[in-house]
Design a protein around this motif. Sequence first.
Motif, PDB file in Angstrom:
ATOM      1  N   LEU A   1      28.396 -39.799 -41.891  1.00  0.00           N
ATOM      2  CA  LEU A   1      29.419 -39.239 -42.959  1.00  0.00           C
ATOM      3  C   LEU A   1      29.927 -40.369 -43.776  1.00  0.00           C
ATOM      4  O   LEU A   1      30.122 -40.441 -44.826  1.00  0.00           O
ATOM      5  CB  LEU A   1      30.504 -38.368 -42.360  1.00  0.00           C
ATOM      6  CG  LEU A   1      30.047 -37.111 -41.794  1.00  0.00           C
ATOM      7  CD1 LEU A   1      31.278 -36.120 -41.457  1.00  0.00           C
ATOM      8  CD2 LEU A   1      29.277 -36.068 -42.888  1.00  0.00           C
ATOM      9  N   LEU A   2      30.169 -41.495 -42.701  1.00  0.00           N
ATOM     10  CA  LEU A   2      30.656 -42.909 -43.551  1.00  0.00           C
ATOM     11  C   LEU A   2      29.493 -43.514 -44.505  1.00  0.00           C
ATOM     12  O   LEU A   2      29.928 -43.994 -45.372  1.00  0.00           O
ATOM     13  CB  LEU A   2      30.951 -43.710 -42.499  1.00  0.00           C
ATOM     14  CG  LEU A   2      32.349 -43.845 -41.826  1.00  0.00           C
ATOM     15  CD1 LEU A   2      32.468 -44.916 -40.838  1.00  0.00           C
ATOM     16  CD2 LEU A   2      33.188 -44.136 -43.037  1.00  0.00           C
ATOM     17  N   GLN A   3      28.291 -43.197 -44.076  1.00  0.00           N
ATOM     18  CA  GLN A   3      27.126 -43.630 -44.677  1.00  0.00           C
ATOM     19  C   GLN A   3      27.219 -42.974 -46.052  1.00  0.00           C
ATOM     20  O   GLN A   3      26.879 -43.580 -47.306  1.00  0.00           O
ATOM     21  CB  GLN A   3      25.740 -43.395 -44.112  1.00  0.00           C
ATOM     22  CG  GLN A   3      24.542 -43.991 -44.784  1.00  0.00           C
ATOM     23  CD  GLN A   3      24.884 -45.486 -45.081  1.00  0.00           C
ATOM     24  OE1 GLN A   3      24.772 -46.190 -43.780  1.00  0.00           O
ATOM     25  NE2 GLN A   3      24.487 -46.008 -46.193  1.00  0.00           N
ATOM     26  N   LEU A   4      27.454 -41.652 -46.212  1.00  0.00           N
ATOM     27  CA  LEU A   4      27.514 -40.954 -47.368  1.00  0.00           C
ATOM     28  C   LEU A   4      28.661 -41.366 -48.330  1.00  0.00           C
ATOM     29  O   LEU A   4      28.591 -41.520 -49.609  1.00  0.00           O
ATOM     30  CB  LEU A   4      27.672 -39.517 -47.100  1.00  0.00           C
ATOM     31  CG  LEU A   4      26.501 -38.737 -46.361  1.00  0.00           C
ATOM     32  CD1 LEU A   4      26.780 -37.161 -46.174  1.00  0.00           C
ATOM     33  CD2 LEU A   4      25.114 -38.655 -47.320  1.00  0.00           C
ATOM     34  N   ARG A   5      29.733 -41.607 -47.733  1.00  0.00           N
ATOM     35  CA  ARG A   5      30.994 -42.217 -48.237  1.00  0.00           C
ATOM     36  C   ARG A   5      30.661 -43.558 -49.095  1.00  0.00           C
ATOM     37  O   ARG A   5      30.974 -43.783 -50.098  1.00  0.00           O
ATOM     38  CB  ARG A   5      32.376 -42.200 -47.496  1.00  0.00           C
ATOM     39  CG  ARG A   5      32.814 -40.869 -46.985  1.00  0.00           C
ATOM     40  CD  ARG A   5      33.432 -40.128 -47.856  1.00  0.00           C
ATOM     41  NE  ARG A   5      33.755 -38.858 -47.683  1.00  0.00           N
ATOM     42  CZ  ARG A   5      35.174 -38.573 -47.024  1.00  0.00           C
ATOM     43  NH1 ARG A   5      35.891 -39.650 -47.163  1.00  0.00           N
ATOM     44  NH2 ARG A   5      35.451 -37.560 -46.559  1.00  0.00           N
ATOM     45  N   ALA A   6      29.880 -44.380 -48.071  1.00  0.00           N
ATOM     46  CA  ALA A   6      29.593 -45.910 -48.744  1.00  0.00           C
ATOM     47  C   ALA A   6      28.814 -45.724 -49.954  1.00  0.00           C
ATOM     48  O   ALA A   6      28.663 -46.629 -50.839  1.00  0.00           O
ATOM     49  CB  ALA A   6      28.816 -46.526 -47.498  1.00  0.00           C
ATOM     50  N   GLN A   7      28.020 -44.656 -50.285  1.00  0.00           N
ATOM     51  CA  GLN A   7      27.212 -44.510 -51.606  1.00  0.00           C
ATOM     52  C   GLN A   7      28.100 -44.048 -52.715  1.00  0.00           C
ATOM     53  O   GLN A   7      27.405 -44.068 -53.862  1.00  0.00           O
ATOM     54  CB  GLN A   7      26.237 -43.281 -51.304  1.00  0.00           C
ATOM     55  CG  GLN A   7      25.109 -43.866 -50.164  1.00  0.00           C
ATOM     56  CD  GLN A   7      24.322 -42.535 -49.688  1.00  0.00           C
ATOM     57  OE1 GLN A   7      24.247 -41.718 -50.635  1.00  0.00           O
ATOM     58  NE2 GLN A   7      23.512 -42.798 -48.712  1.00  0.00           N
ATOM     59  N   GLY A   8      29.495 -44.002 -52.485  1.00  0.00           N
ATOM     60  CA  GLY A   8      30.206 -43.558 -53.666  1.00  0.00           C
ATOM     61  C   GLY A   8      30.421 -42.284 -53.605  1.00  0.00           C
ATOM     62  O   GLY A   8      31.184 -41.892 -54.840  1.00  0.00           O
TER      63      GLY A   8
ATOM     64  N   LEU B   1      31.763 -49.541 -57.132  1.00  0.00           N
ATOM     65  CA  LEU B   1      32.032 -48.583 -55.947  1.00  0.00           C
ATOM     66  C   LEU B   1      33.738 -48.297 -56.026  1.00  0.00           C
ATOM     67  O   LEU B   1      34.328 -49.384 -55.946  1.00  0.00           O
ATOM     68  CB  LEU B   1      31.617 -49.017 -54.753  1.00  0.00           C
ATOM     69  CG  LEU B   1      30.072 -48.975 -54.596  1.00  0.00           C
ATOM     70  CD1 LEU B   1      29.760 -49.579 -53.198  1.00  0.00           C
ATOM     71  CD2 LEU B   1      29.406 -47.624 -54.713  1.00  0.00           C
ATOM     72  N   PRO B   2      34.305 -47.243 -55.558  1.00  0.00           N
ATOM     73  CA  PRO B   2      35.547 -46.801 -55.209  1.00  0.00           C
ATOM     74  C   PRO B   2      36.113 -47.528 -53.784  1.00  0.00           C
ATOM     75  O   PRO B   2      35.148 -47.886 -53.360  1.00  0.00           O
ATOM     76  CB  PRO B   2      35.791 -45.537 -55.135  1.00  0.00           C
ATOM     77  CG  PRO B   2      34.253 -44.929 -54.814  1.00  0.00           C
ATOM     78  CD  PRO B   2      33.425 -45.763 -55.653  1.00  0.00           C
ATOM     79  N   ALA B   3      37.185 -47.702 -53.858  1.00  0.00           N
ATOM     80  CA  ALA B   3      37.679 -48.417 -52.954  1.00  0.00           C
ATOM     81  C   ALA B   3      37.235 -47.703 -51.183  1.00  0.00           C
ATOM     82  O   ALA B   3      36.938 -48.473 -50.324  1.00  0.00           O
ATOM     83  CB  ALA B   3      39.250 -48.435 -52.538  1.00  0.00           C
ATOM     84  N   HIS B   4      37.192 -46.291 -51.297  1.00  0.00           N
ATOM     85  CA  HIS B   4      36.873 -45.596 -50.012  1.00  0.00           C
ATOM     86  C   HIS B   4      35.429 -45.956 -49.681  1.00  0.00           C
ATOM     87  O   HIS B   4      35.098 -45.933 -48.574  1.00  0.00           O
ATOM     88  CB  HIS B   4      37.004 -44.251 -50.110  1.00  0.00           C
ATOM     89  CG  HIS B   4      36.147 -43.617 -50.935  1.00  0.00           C
ATOM     90  ND1 HIS B   4      36.496 -43.145 -52.181  1.00  0.00           N
ATOM     91  CD2 HIS B   4      35.136 -42.696 -50.449  1.00  0.00           C
ATOM     92  CE1 HIS B   4      35.591 -42.504 -52.906  1.00  0.00           C
ATOM     93  NE2 HIS B   4      34.553 -42.056 -51.822  1.00  0.00           N
ATOM     94  N   ALA B   5      34.531 -46.215 -50.579  1.00  0.00           N
ATOM     95  CA  ALA B   5      33.318 -46.333 -50.332  1.00  0.00           C
ATOM     96  C   ALA B   5      33.089 -47.888 -49.910  1.00  0.00           C
ATOM     97  O   ALA B   5      32.239 -48.170 -49.086  1.00  0.00           O
ATOM     98  CB  ALA B   5      32.413 -46.308 -51.901  1.00  0.00           C
ATOM     99  N   ARG B   6      33.766 -48.974 -50.657  1.00  0.00           N
ATOM    100  CA  ARG B   6      33.643 -50.147 -50.114  1.00  0.00           C
ATOM    101  C   ARG B   6      34.201 -50.289 -48.693  1.00  0.00           C
ATOM    102  O   ARG B   6      33.512 -51.181 -47.848  1.00  0.00           O
ATOM    103  CB  ARG B   6      34.698 -51.083 -50.920  1.00  0.00           C
ATOM    104  CG  ARG B   6      34.215 -51.104 -52.427  1.00  0.00           C
ATOM    105  CD  ARG B   6      35.056 -52.305 -53.119  1.00  0.00           C
ATOM    106  NE  ARG B   6      35.350 -51.795 -54.734  1.00  0.00           N
ATOM    107  CZ  ARG B   6      36.198 -52.363 -55.274  1.00  0.00           C
ATOM    108  NH1 ARG B   6      36.891 -53.426 -54.992  1.00  0.00           N
ATOM    109  NH2 ARG B   6      36.375 -51.831 -56.543  1.00  0.00           N
ATOM    110  N   LEU B   7      35.295 -49.466 -48.319  1.00  0.00           N
ATOM    111  CA  LEU B   7      35.736 -49.505 -47.021  1.00  0.00           C
ATOM    112  C   LEU B   7      34.777 -49.052 -46.051  1.00  0.00           C
ATOM    113  O   LEU B   7      34.354 -49.313 -44.741  1.00  0.00           O
ATOM    114  CB  LEU B   7      37.029 -48.694 -46.951  1.00  0.00           C
ATOM    115  CG  LEU B   7      37.603 -48.564 -45.544  1.00  0.00           C
ATOM    116  CD1 LEU B   7      37.908 -50.026 -44.850  1.00  0.00           C
ATOM    117  CD2 LEU B   7      38.981 -47.960 -45.569  1.00  0.00           C
ATOM    118  N   SER B   8      33.908 -47.889 -46.264  1.00  0.00           N
ATOM    119  CA  SER B   8      33.059 -47.301 -45.614  1.00  0.00           C
ATOM    120  C   SER B   8      31.913 -48.178 -45.348  1.00  0.00           C
ATOM    121  O   SER B   8      31.489 -48.340 -44.078  1.00  0.00           O
ATOM    122  CB  SER B   8      32.500 -46.162 -46.137  1.00  0.00           C
ATOM    123  OG  SER B   8      33.576 -45.124 -46.422  1.00  0.00           O
ATOM    124  N   ALA B   9      31.682 -49.000 -46.374  1.00  0.00           N
ATOM    125  CA  ALA B   9      30.446 -49.746 -46.242  1.00  0.00           C
ATOM    126  C   ALA B   9      30.903 -50.830 -45.239  1.00  0.00           C
ATOM    127  O   ALA B   9      29.828 -51.432 -44.527  1.00  0.00           O
ATOM    128  CB  ALA B   9      29.898 -50.381 -47.417  1.00  0.00           C
TER     129      ALA B   9
END
Length: 219
Positions: free
Chosen positions: A212-219, A137-145
């Motif tokens: 929307l954070l949930q969508l980002r957390a998926q990468g 996962l990219p950084a923004h996805a890890r942060l979102s999760a």
Amino acid sequence: MPLLASLPEGTLRQLWHGSVPHTAPAGQQLRAVGDPATHLLLLLRGQVSATTTTGAGRVIRFGEWAAPCALDKVAVIDGAGHTATLTALTPCTVRSLPRDRFLGLVEDVAAVRAHVLRVLAGFARRQQQQLAATATLPAHARLSAWLLEQAAAGPGATARPGCRVPLPGSQQDLADLLGVTRVTVNRALARLRRDGLIEVEGRTLTVLAPELLQLRAQG
């Protein structure tokens, strides 16, 4: 304390008298990675972080634990030394329970044994998820999760708009927790803020759009 909640009062009193009290100011190291795990640390008050440092000098932050809880049960069970460096994030009150007393509880009390097994299973599952996230996962996805997990009220709960999440110390501490650099975390925070998913006020993050954070957390 969840680990000891099922024990009768008489047994709890014995454990209390058989343990050693200790207080620690914020910033004090309670245990270092590799130290012999001769006692189980029972955190009665405060918050503790768990970290380790790689051979290249990079700090890896495993997480934070708030009282009441028992710290690093894995190390006490296998006797191979503490798995992380435990540092007080706030003033802490702890009691040290001798390893043989703890292992005796695990062997003799079914409720304690079941609790320990649940904790170890959860630890193994989180480690597997963290490894997968770090590798893919990219950084923004890890942060979102991470934000969604912290904003949720408890197991099975979901984050709601307006949930406030304090930073685990500094941005560097958050970077260590996510396994990235501070610059990368700063950019990821700025991106989420620019897109209207979070607000940043000092050391507190407010979740504005969990879906929307949930969508980002998926990468």
